[in-house]
Scaffold this motif. Structure first.
Motif, PDB file in Angstrom:
ATOM      1  N   UNK A 168     -19.941 -13.916 -37.298  1.00 33.51           N
ATOM      2  CA  UNK A 168     -20.514 -14.884 -37.000  1.00 33.51           C
ATOM      3  C   UNK A 168     -20.069 -15.914 -35.680  1.00 33.51           C
ATOM      4  N   UNK A 169     -20.432 -16.391 -34.906  1.00 35.06           N
ATOM      5  CA  UNK A 169     -19.888 -16.768 -33.200  1.00 35.06           C
ATOM      6  C   UNK A 169     -19.959 -17.980 -33.655  1.00 35.06           C
ATOM      7  N   UNK A 170     -20.709 -18.293 -34.277  1.00 34.48           N
ATOM      8  CA  UNK A 170     -20.860 -19.931 -34.629  1.00 34.48           C
ATOM      9  C   UNK A 170     -21.000 -20.269 -36.203  1.00 34.48           C
ATOM     10  N   UNK A 171     -20.500 -21.509 -36.900  1.00 29.96           N
ATOM     11  CA  UNK A 171     -19.936 -21.697 -37.601  1.00 29.96           C
ATOM     12  C   UNK A 171     -22.047 -22.033 -38.246  1.00 29.96           C
ATOM     13  N   UNK A 172     -23.164 -22.652 -37.336  1.00 27.10           N
ATOM     14  CA  UNK A 172     -24.239 -22.946 -37.596  1.00 27.10           C
ATOM     15  C   UNK A 172     -25.161 -21.332 -38.229  1.00 27.10           C
ATOM     16  N   UNK A 208     -12.887 -14.135 -44.603  1.00 24.90           N
ATOM     17  CA  UNK A 208     -12.388 -15.516 -44.734  1.00 24.90           C
ATOM     18  C   UNK A 208     -11.493 -15.771 -42.944  1.00 24.90           C
ATOM     19  N   UNK A 209     -11.604 -16.458 -42.292  1.00 23.91           N
ATOM     20  CA  UNK A 209     -10.714 -16.451 -41.331  1.00 23.91           C
ATOM     21  C   UNK A 209      -9.469 -16.781 -41.954  1.00 23.91           C
ATOM     22  N   UNK A 210      -7.673 -15.975 -41.878  1.00 21.65           N
ATOM     23  CA  UNK A 210      -7.132 -16.695 -43.129  1.00 21.65           C
ATOM     24  C   UNK A 210      -6.296 -17.673 -42.449  1.00 21.65           C
ATOM     25  N   UNK A 211      -6.261 -18.392 -41.262  1.00 24.75           N
ATOM     26  CA  UNK A 211      -6.530 -19.485 -40.436  1.00 24.75           C
ATOM     27  C   UNK A 211      -6.335 -20.806 -40.782  1.00 24.75           C
ATOM     28  N   UNK A 212      -7.874 -20.919 -40.746  1.00 20.23           N
ATOM     29  CA  UNK A 212      -8.686 -21.719 -40.803  1.00 20.23           C
ATOM     30  C   UNK A 212      -9.209 -22.003 -42.477  1.00 20.23           C
ATOM     31  N   UNK A 213      -9.373 -20.593 -43.356  1.00 27.71           N
ATOM     32  CA  UNK A 213     -10.082 -20.759 -44.185  1.00 27.71           C
ATOM     33  C   UNK A 213     -11.913 -20.607 -44.778  1.00 27.71           C
ATOM     34  N   UNK A 214     -11.993 -20.351 -43.233  1.00 27.15           N
ATOM     35  CA  UNK A 214     -13.954 -20.636 -43.053  1.00 27.15           C
ATOM     36  C   UNK A 214     -14.193 -19.083 -43.472  1.00 27.15           C
ATOM     37  N   UNK A 215     -15.852 -19.209 -43.995  1.00 27.39           N
ATOM     38  CA  UNK A 215     -16.081 -17.514 -43.965  1.00 27.39           C
ATOM     39  C   UNK A 215     -16.892 -17.301 -41.811  1.00 27.39           C
ATOM     40  N   UNK A 216     -15.924 -15.731 -41.931  1.00 24.59           N
ATOM     41  CA  UNK A 216     -16.415 -15.696 -40.976  1.00 24.59           C
ATOM     42  C   UNK A 216     -17.767 -14.529 -41.000  1.00 24.59           C
ATOM     43  N   UNK A 217     -17.697 -14.026 -41.888  1.00 25.86           N
ATOM     44  CA  UNK A 217     -18.854 -12.936 -42.121  1.00 25.86           C
ATOM     45  C   UNK A 217     -19.074 -12.185 -43.399  1.00 25.86           C
ATOM     46  N   UNK A 218     -19.536 -11.334 -44.278  1.00 23.26           N
ATOM     47  CA  UNK A 218     -19.984 -10.630 -45.473  1.00 23.26           C
ATOM     48  C   UNK A 218     -19.186  -9.286 -45.239  1.00 23.26           C
ATOM     49  N   UNK A 219     -18.934  -8.713 -46.777  1.00 23.17           N
ATOM     50  CA  UNK A 219     -18.827  -6.882 -46.550  1.00 23.17           C
ATOM     51  C   UNK A 219     -19.638  -6.560 -48.008  1.00 23.17           C
TER      52      UNK A 219
END
Length: 449
Positions: A168-172, A208-219
């Motif tokens: 995802x490009x934007x958290x929204x 998850x993004x390892x630097x900020x621990x936020x979800x950036x996509x799914x598998x």
């Protein structure tokens, strides 16, 4: 059932009656011949007679299996009808299965219940999202010319198919994507690979993004069916132009793909991205090019959900899209018939067994749409239709070519098969399903090599 659904169901049952009568007649002749066989007849004559009988019986078995493959989609289509009568009958079937009625009837009723469950809405499904720890203990491999990967556990050797969504490009964007992924995964957890031609989903991993621990996509994690191995992309197989696969194998891949799309639609979804890079072919006990499954669910959405109107200028992807869905700004919202068009393009490529990008050499963005902006060059759709009508019959026969023409013209004005979108709109999506079975699945199944 609606009138058209009743009609096709009756036609298929009439075919069963004819097939059973023919099979019974053949069995009676075999028994009669056995009783009257001359024991003093030459050995060679007996062998020839045996071969003839064996071929007749094998033909009867093949005809019954073919009928079953045609009947199943019409039967499962009933599961999409929003009626309490269907639920009552399924409960009765499950009760009977628990009291000794087993075998194929039990398997079919369980598959029907699964399809029924996949159509229902469960607002708070649990057990969908899984820990990424299992993947940390697995060796991950990219499948060449594909959008998916394989994962193999280091301890057990168990293999899975990993189907990632784009980051995802934007958290929204996360809440909407999370809901879409969760709902689709729950439905695919009800998939039966043997019945539906869709891989069984084991869950979804949050990337998850390892630097900020936020979800950036799914598998999506899919189970590899027992007896299947060495997954390869259809795109990669077709690119190996030096390897000529048999006509029967190519036809089976075409049938597998058509079946996968049919049941994804019955689950209540459109795929939006059907192309060879999203089709995985496994080796099975019969062939290196055994069974095909549809993957690449990055853009999939509920068929009654409003699609995004944004697109892209990726030439390779646009080859497989209907003209009204090509380019950066598609002219129409996505409907089931757009998947049917994409199926037709893929079937054309399977039939020719040549990459379409090579056949359409020299294409440019201005050649997309219903008519080309370059007067000296026909549109991509026109060129595909030309190959389906003029070139393909010598490869796959006129019946196969006609099915592809039906798919490619499915949204043309005046098209009597799929063209009138408003005439095919009904609460449960039955009408499109009936036409799809009648014009594509049934006609593909009737092609024999």
């Amino acid at each position: 059932m609606q009138e058209d659904h009743q009609r096709i169901q009756k036609d298929i049952l009439d075919k069963l009656k004819d097939t059973l009568e023919t099979t019974t007649s053949q069995l009676e002749r075999v028994i009669s011949d056995s009783h009257s066989e001359d024991i003093n007849a030459p050995l060679e004559a007996k062998r020839l007679k045996y071969v003839f009988k064996k071929e007749k019986l094998e033909k009867s078995v093949s005809d019954l299996e073919s009928w079953q493959r045609i009947f199943d989609p019409t039967w499962f289509l009933i599961m999409t009808v929003a009626s309490p009568i269907v639920d009552q009958k399924l409960e009765t079937a499950k009760y009977q299965d628990g009291n000794g009625i087993v075998g194929n009837s039990a398997h079919t009723s369980v598959a029907a219940a699964r399809l029924r469950s996949a159509r229902e809405q469960h607002p708070n499904p649990s057990g969908i999202f899984k820990s990424a720890e299992n993947l940390n203990q697995s060796a991950i491999f990219k499948i060449p010319a594909s959008t998916v990967l394989t994962g193999q556990r280091n301890d057990t050797g168990q293999c899975v198919i990993l189907d990632p969504t784009p980051q995802i490009q934007h958290e929204a964007e996360l809440p909407a994507l999370s809901k879409r992924v969760r709902d689709l995964a729950r439905k695919l957890m009800n998939a039966d690979p043997d019945e539906f031609g869709l891989l069984l989903c084991k869950g979804v991993i949050k990337n998850k993004d390892p630097y900020v621990d936020s979800v950036v996509g799914f598998t999506f994690v899919f189970e590899v069916p027992i007896g299947f191995s060495q997954p390869r992309s259809l795109k990669g197989l077709i690119a190996e132009s030096t390897h000529h696969h048999s006509l029967s194998r190519r036809l089976k891949i075409a049938k597998d793909l058509a079946r996968s799309i049919n049941y994804l639609h019955m689950f209540g979804y459109v795929h939006k991205n059907i192309r060879p890079a999203n089709i995985i072919v496994f080796k099975d006990q019969e062939s290196d090019m055994g069974t095909a499954f549809l993957v690449g669910f990055e853009d999939v959405r509920p068929e009654d959900g409003r699609s995004q109107t944004g697109g892209d200028d990726d030439l390779e992807k646009n080859i497989y899209r209907h003209p009204s869905r090509q380019g950066i700004q598609p002219r129409s919202y996505y409907v089931v018939q757009h998947d049917i068009y994409s199926l037709g393009v893929c079937l054309l490529e399977i039939g020719l067994w040549r990459p379409l990008k090579g056949i359409l050499e020299g294409i440019s963005p201005r050649m997309f749409g219903e008519s080309s902006d370059e007067p000296d060059r026909p549109s991509v759709k026109s060129r595909l239709l030309y190959h389906a009508r003029e070139i393909l019959p010598s490869y796959m026969g006129s019946n196969y070519a006609k099915i592809i023409e039906t798919c490619l013209t499915c949204l043309d004005p005046g098209n009597q098969n799929f063209g009138d979108e408003t005439a095919l709109q009904d609460e449960d999506g039955i009408m499109v399903g009936v036409r799809y079975i009648e014009k594509i699945l049934e006609k593909l199944e009737m092609i024999n090599i």
